[in-house]
Scaffold this motif. Structure first.
Motif, short mmCIF file in Angstrom:
data_model
loop_
_atom_site.label_atom_id
_atom_site.label_comp_id
_atom_site.label_asym_id
_atom_site.label_seq_id
_atom_site.Cartn_x
_atom_site.Cartn_y
_atom_site.Cartn_z
N VAL A 399 0.83 -1.20 0.00
CA VAL A 399 0.00 0.00 0.00
C VAL A 399 0.88 1.27 0.00
O VAL A 399 0.57 2.25 -0.66
N LEU A 431 -6.69 3.33 1.52
CA LEU A 431 -6.59 2.18 0.61
C LEU A 431 -6.67 0.86 1.36
O LEU A 431 -7.24 -0.12 0.87
N GLU A 434 -9.95 -0.61 1.72
CA GLU A 434 -10.61 -0.88 0.44
C GLU A 434 -12.01 -0.26 0.39
O GLU A 434 -13.03 -0.96 0.33
N ILE A 462 -4.51 5.65 -8.47
CA ILE A 462 -5.34 4.73 -7.67
C ILE A 462 -6.71 4.60 -8.32
O ILE A 462 -7.26 3.51 -8.43
N ARG A 466 -6.99 0.82 -9.41
CA ARG A 466 -7.84 0.05 -8.50
C ARG A 466 -9.32 0.22 -8.79
O ARG A 466 -10.14 -0.47 -8.18
N THR A 468 -11.08 2.66 -7.78
CA THR A 468 -11.73 3.28 -6.62
C THR A 468 -12.37 4.61 -7.05
O THR A 468 -11.71 5.43 -7.67
#
Lengths: 524, 272
Positions: A399, A431, A434, A462, A466, A468
């Protein structure tokens, strides 16, 4: 009348700071530059490059832990470093004026503006007459842009706005008619329009009174418009120096070029692109009919008018949404309500997973009593998915790597990290949990341009890697254009416009949006 | 003189004075030249001499031995009293600062009610009601001093509650008790340390005062307050009965004061 000679010459200045244990750290290394008479010299560089310590050394305001090892500082040909502390204190005010960043704490709150300025003038031996003093102060207040100096003379500092206080401080510095005025980020705590007027005022004073100004700033646009010459500092030494036109147009060093790229948020060079949701992306945050107000107490809750009302919004997986609005429009209240820090008076917030937040102030964003490892561990513990001891370290490393830090930072404490690094730790904590959405409330505004660019890049990466979703609250339209595919504009506690970023910014439908775009265009 | 040097001087002076008292305490635990209650009818009110370093009292007891033994009660009462006050004050102060509103109001009304009476008076009433004993003195002093610590914790907590890292912890859904004791408490150490040191000094003065009035440590155990009380009739003929117990109390309180100044100047230096 300009450029008759050098008013200040700094030559081969070396300065160290001892931290109580071990070898003193060298902060300024062989620093040399000069300021000509009647010139405005800009001093730029990232946080920690030694700009403020340079100004404090010139003014003689260093703390006891700092020691000048060698070099000389010539003011009008006299070496300041050879003077006694008493002589230097006398020079401060008479020959060197200073304006600091935060005008709110620089005036005595128990004295009127007039008394504050009288205090300044009392150290000048040539103005003994009370009437003459008052006359001079009133004239100076007029010069710094007050239309009714008599009224301002009798006011207490708490009845002045930030911009007005900064003007009073400039008046105080100018009353002594110093040869050199040091302005250390004088506009960073002011809004755009006020900042612009303060800079114009400083420019006029330089022209009319022949005061030389050492202007320290993070804002490269302001330096470009305002300064005659610019000195670029890196790690305590000068690495570039030229006229502001040449520095901004043709930077000689790669560091200056990087500063400029970061400041202008060059999306191609930095590799930032807006985060779009895919066609089949699921909705991760749904807000409907949300209203909130600040009540008083739990039992005797008073009904107060809502700060935000009727908020409807939706964020999809992988989407990056910008939230803009003028100061006081309810952005932060909305963020706090979404995060559950303020109870909603009506409406609902539903999210697929937890929400996470990155706040504005890097200084207070981490717990000063604990190490970074503890912070990550705590985030992991709260996520409800604690790992076995041997799995923790690889998870932390990953991370940290994702946010651009590495393993050595685990044992550090927040005060050992820079502002940008602290914000990255905050992002890393998000992060680990999650989350479905990361809500970032002005996470860049307190950072220098390089750290800003780095945080924006981190969040953008990110978002893409990811998937996100993000809700970015900001004043900076450059950031919005670079990162956000969708944009929400708030005014007076309501959403007044929402849709695709490009559409809204290119064709604003409401007065509030137009005003924001205009302020950004004239932004200093 | 710079701050670091002043700070170092405070530390040296404080440690020297406290070191003397600590030496008395440690020696008193394992050895005294005479039994603390051994009387010698042939050696009443003897001035300090080679056999009796601090002289003897009206019953012929060795003052040096009694001073060595009294140190243990002074240290016990001051440390145990501060511990009780600290525990109560921490719980009350953190809860008041963290929850605010009605919780804060109730806790502050209670603590202000305690603080508006002279501390020694409340402690005396408590001991008079529950009976004079060492443990009652400790409890009573702990209760009287708890509001001082509660105030420090409350104001520190209120200040920290607006910081982003606390908001962050709330967003992460850290339970309130953990938030108070793991997130907030370690950040208040710098504020509470000077209060603890001042508390130790005040607690010692209160204990001596209560013993002086006969409500503290009970005879035949030795305590500085009781020794001073017994000595006042002989003040003119045997001043050593007053001088030596007083000196040890002064060393202890002054030592604590210097240490608290050292903590204060170090924190100031650190923040610079």
């Amino acid at each position: 009348m300009r450029y008759k000679g050098n008013i200040l010459e700094v030559t081969g200045l070396n300065l160290s700071i001892s931290n109580g244990s071990g070898v003193p750290a060298r902060i300024l290394k062989d620093l040399s530059f000069n300021i000509r008479s009647g010139e405005i010299l800009g001093l730029i560089g990232n946080s920690g490059s030694g700009k403020t310590i340079t100004s404090l050394t010139i003014a003689g305001l260093l703390s006891e832990v700092a020691t000048v090892d060698s070099g000389e500082i010539l003011l009008d040909g006299e070496d300041l470093l050879k003077k006694t502390p008493q002589e230097r204190r006398r020079l401060l005010g008479e020959k060197i004026g200073i304006i600091f960043q935060d005008p709110s704490s620089a005036l005595d709150p128990l004295q009127t503006v007039g008394s504050n300025l009288n205090e300044v003038l009392s150290i000048r031996s040539d103005v003994v007459n009370k009437e003459e003093r008052r006359e001079r102060i009133l004239n100076m207040l007029k010069t710094v842009g007050f239309d009714d100096p008599d009224e301002i003379y009798g006011r207490y500092p708490h009845r002045l706005s930030g911009g007005q206080r900064q003007r009073v401080l400039i008046a105080g510095a100018a009353l002594m008619n110093p040869a050199l005025l040091i302005a250390d980020e004088p506009t960073s705590s002011l809004d755009t329009v006020t900042a612009m007027s303060i800079m114009q005022l400083l420019h006029e004073m330089c022209q009319e009174m022949g005061i030389s100004i050492l202007f320290i700033s993070h804002n490269l646009d302001a330096v470009h418009d305002f300064c005659d010459r610019v000195v670029v500092m890196k790690e305590g030494t000068v690495i570039d120096s030229d006229t502001s036109w040449d520095i901004m147009g043709q930077p000689k060093s790669s560091y200056t070029a990087e500063l400029l790229t970061n400041s202008r948020l060059d999306t191609r060079t930095l590799g930032i692109k807006p985060g779009f949701a895919s066609e089949d992306a699921e909705t991760v945050l749904t807000v409907s009919g949300l209203s909130a107000s600040y009540g008083k107490g739990r039992i005797l809750r008073k009904r107060t008018p809502p700060i935000i009302s009727g908020i409807d919004m939706e964020i999809k997986e992988g989407e990056c949404v910008g939230l803009i609005g003028s100061s006081g429009c309810g952005k932060t209240t909305l963020v706090k309500t979404l995060l559950g820090l303020i109870p909603a008076s009506s409406g609902t917030v539903s999210s697929s997973r937890k929400l996470a937040a990155v706040f504005q102030d890097p200084v207070s964003s981490l717990n000063p009593a604990h190490s970074i490892r503890w912070h990550l561990k705590e985030a992991l513990r709260c996520s409800g998915k604690p790992l076995r001891k041997e799995e923790e370290l690889p998870a932390f490393k990953k991370v940290l790597n994702d946010v651009g830090l590495d393993e050595i930072h685990l044992s550090r404490f927040p005060h050992q990290l820079s502002g940008g690094q602290r914000q990255k730790v905050s992002i890393a904590m998000c992060l680990i949990a999650e989350p479905s959405v990361i809500i970032a409330d002005e996470p860049f505004s307190a950072l220098d341009s390089s750290s800003q660019a780095s945080i924006i890049k981190t969040l953008s990466d990110i978002n893409h890697e990811r998937g996100t979703a993000m809700l970015i609250v900001t004043h900076n339209l450059r950031v919005v254009r670079a990162m956000c595919s969708k944009l929400i504009v708030m005014d007076s506690g309501r959403i007044v416009e929402s849709g695709l970023t490009e559409t809204i910014l290119n064709d604003p439908k409401t007065e509030a949006t137009r005003a924001l775009i205009e302020a950004d265009l004239y932004g200093v | 003189m710079n701050l670091a040097r002043i700070s170092k001087r405070y530390l040296i002076m404080g440690m020297t004075l406290l070191g003397i008292v600590l030496a008395f305490f440690l020696i008193g635990l394992i050895w005294t030249p005479y039994g603390i209650n051994d009387t010698d009818a042939a050696a009443k009110l003897l001035a300090p001499c080679a056999d009796h370093l601090f002289g003897t009292d009206n019953m012929g007891r060795d003052v040096f031995s009694r001073c060595l033994a009294a140190a243990r009660y002074t240290l016990l009462v001051s440390f145990a009293g501060v511990a009780v006050a600290l525990v109560l004050g921490t719980v009350a102060g953190l809860a008041a600062g963290y929850f605010g509103g009605i919780t804060d109001k109730i806790i502050m009304i209670l603590s202000n009610s305690v603080m508006c009476f002279p501390g020694i008076l409340l402690a005396l009433v408590a001991v008079a009601v529950f009976g004079p004993s060492l443990y009652n003195v400790i409890w009573a002093l702990g209760l009287v001093f708890a509001p001082t610590f509660a105030r420090v914790y409350r104001s520190g907590t209120i200040e920290l509650m607006t910081r982003d890292f606390i908001l962050q912890s709330k967003v992460m859904k850290v339970p309130p008790v953990r938030l108070m004791y793991v997130h907030i408490l370690p950040n208040l150490m710098a504020q509470i340390l000077p209060a603890v040191i001042t508390g130790l000094a005040n607690m010692t003065l209160f204990e001596s005062g209560m013993s002086y009035l006969g409500l503290g440590v009970q005879p035949p155990a030795a305590s500085y307050g009781k020794m001073l009380s017994d000595a006042q009739s002989y003040m003119t003929v045997a001043p050593w009965l007053i001088i030596f117990p007083t000196l040890i109390l002064v060393f202890y309180i002054l030592g604590l004061y210097f240490i608290s100044e050292w903590v204060r100047t170090s924190v100031r230096g650190g923040s610079q």
